[in-house]
Write a protein that holds these residues in place. Structure first.
Motif, PDB file in Angstrom:
ATOM      1  N   LEU A  90       5.139   4.304   3.426  1.00 32.92           N
ATOM      2  CA  LEU A  90       6.231   5.246   3.432  1.00 32.92           C
ATOM      3  C   LEU A  90       6.272   5.712   5.453  1.00 32.92           C
ATOM      4  O   LEU A  90       6.793   5.978   5.740  1.00 32.92           O
ATOM      5  N   LEU A 137       0.662   4.097   1.342  1.00 34.01           N
ATOM      6  CA  LEU A 137       0.585   5.033   2.888  1.00 34.01           C
ATOM      7  C   LEU A 137       1.854   4.154   3.360  1.00 34.01           C
ATOM      8  O   LEU A 137       2.635   4.242   4.393  1.00 34.01           O
ATOM      9  N   SER A 138       1.289   2.773   3.268  1.00 34.64           N
ATOM     10  CA  SER A 138       2.084   1.359   4.511  1.00 34.64           C
ATOM     11  C   SER A 138       4.035   1.177   3.761  1.00 34.64           C
ATOM     12  O   SER A 138       4.258   1.388   4.590  1.00 34.64           O
ATOM     13  N   ASP A 160       0.936  -1.008  -0.193  1.00 28.68           N
ATOM     14  CA  ASP A 160       0.055   0.200   0.331  1.00 28.68           C
ATOM     15  C   ASP A 160       1.011   1.621   0.648  1.00 28.68           C
ATOM     16  O   ASP A 160       1.810   1.392   1.038  1.00 28.68           O
TER      17      ASP A 160
END
Length: 215
Positions: free
Chosen positions: A78, A75-76, A73
């Motif tokens: 990051l 965001l994951s 993902d």
């Protein structure tokens, strides 16, 4: 880190002839006791465990980064990068801390050997008993074996019970890494206790045997 100065080395042989023998023996007794405490004291054992705890904290961040990367993902990713940076930021100082402690242990061992070589004092066997530290050696050995055994159990149990689909590679790597940290810490503690015991036998137990400087 705060640092206390270590006891000085013994005076050279050509100077000891001019010194009061009773004063030299008193210094030997005091410094053997101090160096024995610094080598195998409970504080040193707690310091070793503290370094292991810092390594475990850093590896926890690395493990969270691996698990975040496995979600695929954005965001994951990051958060995974942030966790990885935090992990490296903890592991690097922990490595320097460990190297500092190892260097200090070598200095303490050299000083112990040097003061032990001055000769045995039949009138003060308590000083040599403090340097041998049999009780502390046994404490280091038993607690280190328990820690190493726990680490091995965590390592092999996590790898053996992992199931595809239920456990991710990141989770397994995280648990195995923590077990390895416990195992290595236990081996280091047991090795130090064994090395000190062998040195004490050569320095005080054999009478004429010379202390082992390579330990």
């Amino acid at each position: 880190m705060p640092r206390r100065d270590l006891p000085p080395p013994p005076p050279p042989a050509h100077l000891r002839a001019w010194l009061d023998e009773s004063a030299v023996r008193a210094d030997r007794a005091r410094f053997l006791h101090e160096l024995g405490r610094r080598s195998l004291g409970i504080g040193r054992l707690l310091l070793l465990w503290a370094v292991a705890a810092v390594f475990a904290l850093g590896w926890s961040f690395v493990g969270m980064a691996l698990m975040a990367f496995e979600t695929h993902d954005p965001l994951s990713y990051l958060f995974g990068l942030i966790f990885a940076v935090l992990g490296v930021g903890v592991l690097i100082p922990a490595g320097f801390w460990f190297a500092w402690g190892a260097k200090r242990d070598r200095r303490i061992r050299r000083l112990l050997c040097a003061w032990a070589e001055l000769g045995r004092d039949p009138a003060d066997p308590a000083a040599e008993s403090a340097a041998r530290a049999p009780g502390l050696s046994l404490t280091w050995l038993l607690t280190s074996f328990a820690l190493a055994g726990t680490g091995l159990w965590v390592t092999f149990a996590s790898a053996a019970t992992a199931r595809p689909g239920d456990d991710t590679y990141g989770e397994v790597a995280y648990t195995v890494g923590l077990g390895m940290i416990l195992w290595i810490t236990g081996l280091l503690g047991a090795g130090k206790a064994g090395a000190h015991y062998r040195w004490a036998l050569r320095a005080f137990g054999g009478g004429s045997a010379a202390p082992d400087r390579s330990a």
